[in-house]
Design an enzyme around this catalytic site. Structure first.
Site, PDB file in Angstrom:
ATOM      1  N   GLY A 175      -2.491  12.884  10.065  1.00 30.02           N
ATOM      2  CA  GLY A 175      -3.013  12.628  11.511  1.00 30.02           C
ATOM      3  C   GLY A 175      -3.809  13.900  11.915  1.00 30.02           C
ATOM      4  N   ASP A 181       3.727  14.100  18.333  1.00 24.95           N
ATOM      5  CA  ASP A 181       4.553  14.238  17.306  1.00 24.95           C
ATOM      6  C   ASP A 181       6.100  14.721  18.180  1.00 24.95           C
ATOM      7  OD1 ASP A 181       4.327  14.860  14.012  1.00 24.95           O
ATOM      8  OD2 ASP A 181       6.064  15.316  14.897  1.00 24.95           O
ATOM      9  N   THR A 232       9.602   7.914  -0.135  1.00 21.76           N
ATOM     10  CA  THR A 232      10.444   7.050  -1.150  1.00 21.76           C
ATOM     11  C   THR A 232      11.799   7.243  -0.517  1.00 21.76           C
ATOM     12  OG1 THR A 232       8.970   7.561  -2.884  1.00 21.76           O
ATOM     13  CG2 THR A 232      11.119   6.680  -3.512  1.00 21.76           C
ATOM     14  N   GLU A 255      -5.984   5.850   4.745  1.00 18.47           N
ATOM     15  CA  GLU A 255      -6.572   7.025   4.526  1.00 18.47           C
ATOM     16  C   GLU A 255      -6.639   7.451   3.124  1.00 18.47           C
ATOM     17  OE1 GLU A 255      -8.592   8.808   6.804  1.00 18.47           O
ATOM     18  OE2 GLU A 255      -9.068   9.471   4.973  1.00 18.47           O
ATOM     19  N   ALA A 309      -5.589   2.128  -5.178  1.00 21.61           N
ATOM     20  CA  ALA A 309      -6.757   3.339  -5.430  1.00 21.61           C
ATOM     21  C   ALA A 309      -5.929   4.678  -5.976  1.00 21.61           C
ATOM     22  CB  ALA A 309      -7.317   3.642  -4.147  1.00 21.61           C
ATOM     23  N   ALA A 345      -2.932   4.125  -7.495  1.00 25.62           N
ATOM     24  CA  ALA A 345      -2.486   3.828  -8.932  1.00 25.62           C
ATOM     25  C   ALA A 345      -3.504   4.164  -9.889  1.00 25.62           C
ATOM     26  CB  ALA A 345      -1.897   2.610  -8.800  1.00 25.62           C
ATOM     27  N   CYS A 381       1.420  11.914  -2.501  1.00 23.48           N
ATOM     28  CA  CYS A 381       1.076  10.333  -2.551  1.00 23.48           C
ATOM     29  C   CYS A 381       1.091   9.598  -3.903  1.00 23.48           C
ATOM     30  CB  CYS A 381      -0.281  10.271  -2.081  1.00 23.48           C
ATOM     31  SG  CYS A 381      -0.597  10.724  -0.433  1.00 23.48           S
ATOM     32  N   LYS A 439       4.768   8.685  -5.021  1.00 28.98           N
ATOM     33  CA  LYS A 439       5.333   7.763  -4.025  1.00 28.98           C
ATOM     34  C   LYS A 439       4.770   6.475  -4.106  1.00 28.98           C
ATOM     35  CE  LYS A 439       3.838   8.856   0.189  1.00 28.98           C
ATOM     36  NZ  LYS A 439       3.159   7.474   0.571  1.00 28.98           N
ATOM     37  N   ARG A 486       4.410  19.534  -2.262  1.00 31.64           N
ATOM     38  CA  ARG A 486       5.342  18.468  -2.350  1.00 31.64           C
ATOM     39  C   ARG A 486       4.905  17.738  -3.909  1.00 31.64           C
ATOM     40  NH1 ARG A 486       4.183  15.322   3.137  1.00 31.64           N
ATOM     41  NH2 ARG A 486       2.165  16.185   2.738  1.00 31.64           N
TER      42      ARG A 486
HETATM   43  P1  NAD Z   1       3.603  14.421   7.493  1.00 41.13           P
HETATM   44  O1  NAD Z   1       4.957  14.494   6.966  1.00 41.13           O
HETATM   45  O2  NAD Z   1       2.737  15.555   6.857  1.00 41.13           O
HETATM   46  O3  NAD Z   1       3.412  14.208   8.767  1.00 41.13           O
HETATM   47  C1  NAD Z   1       4.014  13.130   9.432  1.00 41.13           C
HETATM   48  C2  NAD Z   1       4.465  13.382  10.880  1.00 41.13           C
HETATM   49  O4  NAD Z   1       4.848  12.412  11.490  1.00 41.13           O
HETATM   50  C3  NAD Z   1       5.451  14.525  11.059  1.00 41.13           C
HETATM   51  O5  NAD Z   1       5.110  15.759  11.644  1.00 41.13           O
HETATM   52  C4  NAD Z   1       6.623  13.859  11.729  1.00 41.13           C
HETATM   53  O6  NAD Z   1       7.352  14.745  12.403  1.00 41.13           O
HETATM   54  C5  NAD Z   1       5.952  12.630  12.663  1.00 41.13           C
HETATM   55  N1  NAD Z   1       6.814  11.492  12.994  1.00 41.13           N
HETATM   56  C6  NAD Z   1       7.902  11.004  12.299  1.00 41.13           C
HETATM   57  N2  NAD Z   1       8.321   9.999  13.022  1.00 41.13           N
HETATM   58  C7  NAD Z   1       7.652  10.006  14.156  1.00 41.13           C
HETATM   59  C8  NAD Z   1       8.030   9.471  15.155  1.00 41.13           C
HETATM   60  N3  NAD Z   1       8.833   8.295  15.295  1.00 41.13           N
HETATM   61  N4  NAD Z   1       7.339   9.798  16.409  1.00 41.13           N
HETATM   62  C9  NAD Z   1       6.562  10.697  16.441  1.00 41.13           C
HETATM   63  N5  NAD Z   1       6.022  11.580  15.311  1.00 41.13           N
HETATM   64  C10 NAD Z   1       6.732  11.185  14.257  1.00 41.13           C
HETATM   65  O7  NAD Z   1       2.802  13.159   6.633  1.00 41.13           O
HETATM   66  P2  NAD Z   1       1.428  13.043   6.116  1.00 41.13           P
HETATM   67  O8  NAD Z   1       1.020  13.666   4.810  1.00 41.13           O
HETATM   68  O9  NAD Z   1       0.539  13.225   7.269  1.00 41.13           O
HETATM   69  O10 NAD Z   1       1.110  11.513   5.594  1.00 41.13           O
HETATM   70  C11 NAD Z   1       1.577  10.463   6.515  1.00 41.13           C
HETATM   71  C12 NAD Z   1       0.991   9.223   5.889  1.00 41.13           C
HETATM   72  O11 NAD Z   1      -0.177   9.119   5.426  1.00 41.13           O
HETATM   73  C13 NAD Z   1       1.986   8.811   4.808  1.00 41.13           C
HETATM   74  O12 NAD Z   1       2.131   7.383   4.777  1.00 41.13           O
HETATM   75  C14 NAD Z   1       0.891   9.315   3.576  1.00 41.13           C
HETATM   76  O13 NAD Z   1       1.644   8.546   2.523  1.00 41.13           O
HETATM   77  C15 NAD Z   1      -0.285   8.773   4.081  1.00 41.13           C
HETATM   78  N6  NAD Z   1      -1.327   9.518   3.466  1.00 41.13           N
HETATM   79  C16 NAD Z   1      -1.021  10.977   2.992  1.00 41.13           C
HETATM   80  C17 NAD Z   1      -2.089  11.683   2.688  1.00 41.13           C
HETATM   81  C18 NAD Z   1      -1.988  13.192   2.216  1.00 41.13           C
HETATM   82  O14 NAD Z   1      -2.810  13.762   1.495  1.00 41.13           O
HETATM   83  N7  NAD Z   1      -0.962  13.872   2.728  1.00 41.13           N
HETATM   84  C19 NAD Z   1      -3.290  11.114   2.116  1.00 41.13           C
HETATM   85  C20 NAD Z   1      -3.600   9.650   2.456  1.00 41.13           C
HETATM   86  C21 NAD Z   1      -2.343   8.923   3.144  1.00 41.13           C
HETATM   87  C1  UDX Z   2      -4.654  11.790  -3.558  1.00 39.09           C
HETATM   88  C2  UDX Z   2      -5.884  10.908  -3.484  1.00 39.09           C
HETATM   89  O1  UDX Z   2      -7.096  11.471  -4.122  1.00 39.09           O
HETATM   90  C3  UDX Z   2      -6.257  10.600  -2.272  1.00 39.09           C
HETATM   91  O2  UDX Z   2      -7.215   9.744  -1.963  1.00 39.09           O
HETATM   92  C4  UDX Z   2      -5.166  10.069  -1.333  1.00 39.09           C
HETATM   93  O3  UDX Z   2      -5.651   9.896  -0.123  1.00 39.09           O
HETATM   94  C5  UDX Z   2      -4.102  10.881  -1.401  1.00 39.09           C
HETATM   95  O4  UDX Z   2      -3.563  11.283  -2.657  1.00 39.09           O
HETATM   96  P1  UDX Z   2      -4.315  14.320  -3.090  1.00 39.09           P
HETATM   97  O5  UDX Z   2      -2.878  14.303  -3.767  1.00 39.09           O
HETATM   98  O6  UDX Z   2      -4.225  15.328  -1.909  1.00 39.09           O
HETATM   99  O7  UDX Z   2      -4.922  13.116  -2.900  1.00 39.09           O
HETATM  100  O8  UDX Z   2      -5.059  15.195  -4.253  1.00 39.09           O
HETATM  101  P2  UDX Z   2      -5.876  14.783  -5.653  1.00 39.09           P
HETATM  102  O9  UDX Z   2      -6.987  15.548  -5.626  1.00 39.09           O
HETATM  103  O10 UDX Z   2      -5.945  13.316  -6.006  1.00 39.09           O
HETATM  104  O11 UDX Z   2      -4.927  15.525  -6.781  1.00 39.09           O
HETATM  105  C6  UDX Z   2      -3.581  14.900  -7.129  1.00 39.09           C
HETATM  106  C7  UDX Z   2      -2.945  15.459  -8.266  1.00 39.09           C
HETATM  107  O12 UDX Z   2      -3.653  15.373  -9.556  1.00 39.09           O
HETATM  108  C8  UDX Z   2      -2.994  17.103  -8.243  1.00 39.09           C
HETATM  109  O13 UDX Z   2      -1.854  17.503  -8.740  1.00 39.09           O
HETATM  110  C9  UDX Z   2      -4.131  17.398  -9.179  1.00 39.09           C
HETATM  111  O14 UDX Z   2      -4.000  18.639  -9.448  1.00 39.09           O
HETATM  112  C10 UDX Z   2      -4.051  16.226 -10.286  1.00 39.09           C
HETATM  113  N1  UDX Z   2      -5.311  16.014 -10.863  1.00 39.09           N
HETATM  114  C11 UDX Z   2      -6.230  15.695 -10.202  1.00 39.09           C
HETATM  115  C12 UDX Z   2      -5.376  16.296 -12.199  1.00 39.09           C
HETATM  116  O15 UDX Z   2      -4.222  16.600 -12.903  1.00 39.09           O
HETATM  117  N2  UDX Z   2      -6.585  15.939 -12.871  1.00 39.09           N
HETATM  118  C13 UDX Z   2      -7.568  15.409 -12.423  1.00 39.09           C
HETATM  119  O16 UDX Z   2      -8.658  15.394 -13.021  1.00 39.09           O
HETATM  120  C14 UDX Z   2      -7.577  15.381 -10.977  1.00 39.09           C
END
Ligand code: NAD
Ligand code: UDX
Length: 467
Positions: free
Chosen positions: A15, A35, A95, A165, A223, A225, A276, A279, A346
């Site tokens: 976000g 938030d 999860t 995203e 994507a 997976a 990600c 999960k 994480r």
């Molecule tokens: P995060 O835990 O960093 O942030 C989520 C936020 O939402 C927290 O700050 C929490 O307090 C807030 N929240 C929860 N319930 C709420 C509510 N009812 N009202 C207001 N705020 C609330 O999570 P994130 O990493 O930003 O991931 C968010 C989503 O995006 C997940 O579904 C995740 O799978 C997806 N996603 C994450 C990534 C990544 O790289 N982290 C990439 C792509 C997609």
């Molecule tokens: C991933 C996806 O790439 C992104 O598109 C989605 O939105 C969120 O999940 P992220 O988890 O932030 O992104 O990082 P990514 O660069 O994909 O790496 C994931 C894990 O795979 C890391 O632990 C990284 O070290 C590992 N990795 C990546 C490898 O071990 N080998 C590789 O060749 C690439």
């Protein structure tokens, strides 16, 4: 339909950076990120941009430009929803840990809470955008909640879009500013075009893909997976390389030059981490079983099983090579984050590998350029030791402020994160501080083998059958 006010619920890793880039690129749109976590909002509002709650290269500059102009961070959830014409849901979807589907299904309680908040507070026409990664068909549940609200008050109406995203941590700003594609799934063409118009401020029209709701939701899980499957595939080959004298980097190059396979995401390592991949695959596995497709579920589940095995395998081989015991031995851990350029731990491979070594009684000196020791303590489920208790045989860990401090008196170094600072270390100098015979276990293959060997260290590199 022109969007003037955007509200994003969830000021997390997704976000915060996503809305900062939208605000930066669309100065005429008011963007407010809300938030329930006051501390997080305070950190987003910190005058010192180096103290934002998310560490991402370039994020400070983007927030610095837009905050106070058309980007706001607030805890006023309902009031912000009420005045918005587009509401993104970007909350956590971890999860489930108990109940039906525990260990696999996504916990949707925070998403449902958002849908109910929007149902209660929204006014006029509101476009609700799923930004969180969600099980396919979640939009149906959100729509049902919103439609019930619409029946109560005919002045309000809603449409639901899916806009997953794809950013990766560490490169979030680059990925957001120059995405491979933007995916928008929906049923209502006008709402789809309203969101497309936001992105078209900086994304080529050809890269904005429009699909139906279910394809969009499912594409995100698929994507991730596919990406994770490539890592498990190359890690499985790495183990075979080690057994046969092949080198996984040579194999990866040989197969990656086939344009049908491509060179990216073929780096063998300690297994994938991050919030990600695991999960989302487990969620996919759960959905497949739910829809009566056990063979498909088993196929994807094996990607996670291989990843877990790779992490245990690395911990086990460290023990074996150190004469079958690490009890009381000092081991330097270089890197705790799940990948470079992030403070996120994480599902980091370091958690499982360090956990196994602690179980074996090792004394770990952990170095990471960004991860806080309090986070390490939470992940390892034990506080840092004041001093190593070598005689008790119980494993313990301590933070090392520098690589030099970490290696002093250590029998081995393990590189678990590919931080740039670990690429060109003075191995001769570091080796001089270690107890001989000393080892380097390079699970990311970042150190120069010739330099490491010249320093007198015995080297194990992931996927290197020559060692
Ligand atoms: P995060 O835990 O960093 O942030 C989520 C936020 O939402 C927290 O700050 C929490 O307090 C807030 N929240 C929860 N319930 C709420 C509510 N009812 N009202 C207001 N705020 C609330 O999570 P994130 O990493 O930003 O991931 C968010 C989503 O995006 C997940 O579904 C995740 O799978 C997806 N996603 C994450 C990534 C990544 O790289 N982290 C990439 C792509 C997609
Ligand atoms: C991933 C996806 O790439 C992104 O598109 C989605 O939105 C969120 O999940 P992220 O988890 O932030 O992104 O990082 P990514 O660069 O994909 O790496 C994931 C894990 O795979 C890391 O632990 C990284 O070290 C590992 N990795 C990546 C490898 O071990 N080998 C590789 O060749 C690439």
């Amino acid at each position: 339909m022109t969007i003037q006010r955007i509200c994003c619920i969830g000021a997390g890793y997704v976000g915060g950076p996503t809305m900062a880039v939208i605000a930066d690129r669309c100065p005429e749109i008011e963007v407010t990120v809300v938030d329930i976590n006051q501390a997080r909002i305070d950190a987003w509002n910190d005058a010192d941009l180096s103290r934002l709650p998310v560490y991402e290269p370039g994020l400070d500059a983007v927030v610095g430009r837009a905050r106070g102009r058309n980007l706001t961070f607030s805890t006023a959830v309902e009031a912000t929803v009420a005045s918005a014409d587009m509401v993104f849901i970007s909350v956590n979807t971890p999860t489930k840990t108990k109940g039906l589907g525990a260990g696999q299904a996504s916990d949707l309680r925070w998403v449902e809470a958002c849908a109910r908040t929007v149902a209660k507070a929204a006014t006029g026409h509101t476009i609700v955008v799923e930004k969180s990664t969600l099980p396919v068909r979640t939009a149906a549940a959100i729509k049902t909640i919103l439609e019930a609200a619409q029946e109560d008050d005919q002045q309000r109406c809603f449409s639901v879009l899916s806009n997953p995203e794809f950013l990766a941590e560490g490169t979030a700003i680059r990925d957001l500013e120059a995405p491979d594609r933007v995916l928008i799934g929906g049923e209502d063409a006008a709402s789809i075009e309203a969101l497309a118009a936001v992105y078209s401020h900086w994304v080529d029209e050809a890269k904005i893909l429009r699909t139906n709701l279910w394809s969009s939701e499912l594409s995100k899980l698929t994507a991730n997976a596919f990406l994770a499957q490539r890592i498990s595939s190359i890690n499985s080959v790495a183990a075979l390389c080690e057994a046969t004298g092949a080198d996984v980097r040579e194999v990866a190059r040989a197969i990656g030059t086939d344009s049908r396979i491509g060179p990216k995401f073929l780096n063998a390592g300690p297994g994938f981490g991050g919030s990600c991949f695991q999960k989302d695959i487990l969620n996919l596995v759960y959905l497949c079983r739910h829809f009566g497709l056990p063979e498909v579920a088993d196929y994807w589940e094996s990607v996670v099983a291989l990843n877990t095995w790779q992490q245990h395998r690395i911990a086990q081989l460290v023990v074996q090579k150190l004469f079958g015991t690490v009890t009381g031995k000092r081991l330097a851990i270089f890197g705790f984050a799940f990948k470079a350029d992030t403070n996120d731990t994480r599902e980091a491979p370091a958690i499982r590998i360090c956990g196994d070594l602690l179980e074996e009684g090792a004394q770990l000196a952990i170095h990471d350029p960004k991860v806080e020791p309090a986070q390490m303590a939470r992940d390892l489920k034990q506080e840092a030791a004041a001093a190593a208790d070598v005689l008790s045989g119980t494993g313990s860990w301590a933070l090392a402020e520098s690589v030099e401090e970490a290696v002093s008196g250590a029998d081995a170094v393990l590189i678990l994160t590919e931080w740039n600072v670990y690429r060109n270390l003075n191995w001769a100098e570091l080796a001089g501080r270690m107890r001989k015979p000393a080892w380097l276990f390079d699970a990311r293959a970042v150190a120069d083998p010739a330099v490491v060997r010249a320093a007198g260290l015995t080297l194990w590199r992931v996927g290197d059958g020559e060692d």
